[in-house]
Design a protein around this motif. Structure first.
Motif, short mmCIF file in Angstrom:
data_model
loop_
_atom_site.label_atom_id
_atom_site.label_comp_id
_atom_site.label_asym_id
_atom_site.label_seq_id
_atom_site.Cartn_x
_atom_site.Cartn_y
_atom_site.Cartn_z
N TYR A 101 0.84 -1.28 0.12
CA TYR A 101 0.25 -0.07 -0.10
C TYR A 101 0.66 1.19 0.01
O TYR A 101 0.57 2.06 -0.57
N GLU A 102 1.80 1.22 0.86
CA GLU A 102 2.72 2.37 0.93
C GLU A 102 3.27 3.07 -0.49
O GLU A 102 3.27 4.02 -0.36
N THR A 103 3.79 1.97 -1.09
CA THR A 103 4.53 2.48 -2.33
C THR A 103 3.45 2.42 -3.60
O THR A 103 3.91 2.92 -4.73
N ASN A 104 2.23 1.72 -3.31
CA ASN A 104 1.19 1.82 -4.53
C ASN A 104 1.61 0.76 -5.58
O ASN A 104 1.46 0.92 -6.74
N ILE A 105 2.36 -0.52 -5.04
CA ILE A 105 2.78 -1.04 -6.08
C ILE A 105 1.96 -2.61 -6.02
O ILE A 105 2.10 -3.06 -4.82
N CYS A 106 1.86 -3.22 -7.00
CA CYS A 106 1.04 -4.63 -6.74
C CYS A 106 1.92 -5.42 -7.98
O CYS A 106 2.12 -5.19 -9.04
N PHE A 107 2.27 -6.71 -7.38
CA PHE A 107 2.67 -7.91 -8.15
C PHE A 107 1.44 -8.98 -8.29
O PHE A 107 1.11 -9.17 -7.42
N ILE A 108 1.17 -9.48 -9.61
CA ILE A 108 0.23 -10.51 -9.65
C ILE A 108 1.02 -11.55 -10.33
O ILE A 108 1.60 -11.60 -11.52
N LYS A 109 1.15 -12.59 -9.29
CA LYS A 109 2.00 -13.62 -9.69
C LYS A 109 1.17 -14.78 -10.23
O LYS A 109 0.15 -15.16 -9.64
N LEU A 110 1.53 -15.39 -11.76
CA LEU A 110 0.71 -16.36 -12.36
C LEU A 110 1.15 -17.68 -12.13
O LEU A 110 2.28 -17.94 -11.60
N LYS A 111 0.31 -18.74 -12.65
CA LYS A 111 0.51 -20.13 -12.36
C LYS A 111 1.38 -20.60 -13.47
O LYS A 111 2.25 -21.60 -13.32
N SER A 136 -5.61 5.75 3.52
CA SER A 136 -5.64 7.13 2.90
C SER A 136 -4.68 7.69 3.24
O SER A 136 -4.76 9.08 3.25
N LEU A 137 -3.78 7.47 3.94
CA LEU A 137 -2.54 8.30 4.27
C LEU A 137 -1.22 7.73 3.77
O LEU A 137 -0.13 7.84 4.03
N ARG A 138 -1.41 7.43 2.42
CA ARG A 138 -0.12 7.01 1.46
C ARG A 138 0.69 8.14 1.32
O ARG A 138 0.32 9.19 1.01
N ARG A 139 2.05 7.71 1.79
CA ARG A 139 3.09 8.86 1.58
C ARG A 139 2.59 10.04 2.41
O ARG A 139 3.53 11.15 2.15
N CYS A 140 2.03 9.96 3.48
CA CYS A 140 1.46 11.16 4.47
C CYS A 140 2.48 11.36 5.35
O CYS A 140 3.14 10.32 6.12
N ALA A 141 3.25 12.30 5.54
CA ALA A 141 4.56 12.49 6.43
C ALA A 141 3.75 12.41 7.83
O ALA A 141 4.62 12.53 9.02
N SER A 142 2.50 12.82 8.04
CA SER A 142 1.81 12.82 9.28
C SER A 142 1.65 11.57 10.10
O SER A 142 1.33 11.32 11.22
#
Length: 348
Positions: free
Chosen positions: A112-122, A339-345
């Motif tokens: 979630y933090e970097t907004n990256i997703c990997f879909i691993k296939l069979k 909802s606080l992705r990349r939020c410094a707070s």
């Protein structure tokens, strides 16, 4: 009269003299366009088999989200976490008409933090792209190659790349890139160099900047993938439960802390369930070192704590009323700050 005729003749001769330059200019422009079209066609042919369209279905609302992705290893597709989320059904569509349904997917790994997703296939016979190496220079041409489920063939456009000022304190997150180009690039759509190397994938657009798209750089995607491989599919960041250098998101500060006198490395508030609180740290303490590294601000602390494995312990050196002290703090797993992705707070 004769004088006027001579002037007209001179003007015509001057015009005739310009014709070769005009024709040369048109020829050069035509040559430039032909070379550009050839370059786009070459990149498209090279990366096209690796570019996919992705359809994700929300398990609660049934909402369908459409985006893109790209093959980065023989059995892994890269896209954005925002597109996939917690989708109950996924469909991956290739340019040749092949479709991969949920039952053919082995695993979905998202950060979630970097907004990256990997879909691993069979299956493991896909054609991966290569990633650019080194820094991206401002003005680099980025070629957008999308596989829209609504078009015959690939959607191709291009624009210029620049570095943005947007990044986070996360140790895996590099500053986002920007692409200024015509057309819309949905989340996960890959962007390539003129050599057909992956520069990054589209994340989203600024609300009032319709021609500017933010890109997740390839180097971030690679580092996150390596971390996920080491940590068996999920990045677990360390957490001690402190808000440093600023009030917590609700605006509150701890007892004895003055809002307008919070130092960059001062604990302003303690989070619920804080391990730092259990170890004896208090709001107002000024952290000067952690895990043997100097701490000057919240970014420094997050960079250190995030890389410490949950379940470990860490030594924190701090000042309290001018007196130097050291505490050993348990490190837990950082909660998901929705909802606080990349939020410094968010808490550290």
């Amino acid at each position: 009269m004769l004088k006027d005729d001579l002037s007209m003749i001179k003007a015509r001769l001057a015009l005739l003299g310009m014709i070769p330059f005009i024709l040369l200019g048109l020829a050069c422009q035509t040559d430039y366009i032909e070379k550009l079209e050839q370059q786009l066609a070459e990149v498209s042919a090279k990366v096209g088999p690796s570019v996919v369209a992705i359809r994700a279905v929300d398990p609660i609302t049934g909402e369908r989200r459409l985006g893109g992705g790209v093959v980065i290893s023989p059995n892994v597709i890269l896209t954005t976490e925002a597109l996939v989320g917690d989708a109950s059904r996924l469909t991956v569509m290739f340019q040749n008409g092949e479709k991969i349904e949920t039952s053919q997917i082995e695993e979905v790994c998202s950060d979630y933090e970097t907004n990256i997703c990997f879909i691993k296939l069979k299956k493991s016979d896909l054609q991966p792209v290569t990633c650019v190496k080194g820094e991206i220079s401002p003005g680099t041409i980025g070629i957008v190659v999308g596989n829209s489920p609504y078009s015959e063939g690939l959607d191709i456009s291009y624009g210029t790349i620049a570095k943005s000022s947007l990044d986070s304190d996360d140790p895996y997150d590099h500053p986002l890139l920007t692409l200024r180009a015509q057309g819309e690039s949905s989340g996960g759509t890959p962007v390539f160099s003129h050599k057909g190397e992956l520069i990054g994938i589209a994340e989203g657009r600024l609300e009032n900047e319709q021609k500017v798209t933010f890109l997740l750089p390839a180097i971030t995607c690679q580092e996150v993938m390596q971390a996920m491989t080491r940590q068996k599919g999920k990045i677990k960041r360390g957490w001690i439960g402190v808000y440093v250098g600023r009030p917590c998101p609700s605006g509150t500060v701890g007892e004895g802390v003055e809002r307008d006198k919070i130092a960059p490395n001062m604990i302003a508030q303690l989070a619920e369930g804080s391990y730092a609180k259990e170890a004896g740290l208090k709001p107002g303490d000024i952290i000067i070192a952690c895990h043997g590294k100097e701490i000057k601000n919240a970014r420094d602390l997050r960079q250190v704590i995030s890389m410490i494995a949950p379940g470990s312990k860490v030594e924190i050196m701090f000042l309290r009323e001018g007196k130097q002290m050291v505490k050993t703090v348990d490190v837990g797993e950082a909660p998901l700050h929705q909802s606080l992705r990349r939020c410094a707070s968010r808490s550290i």
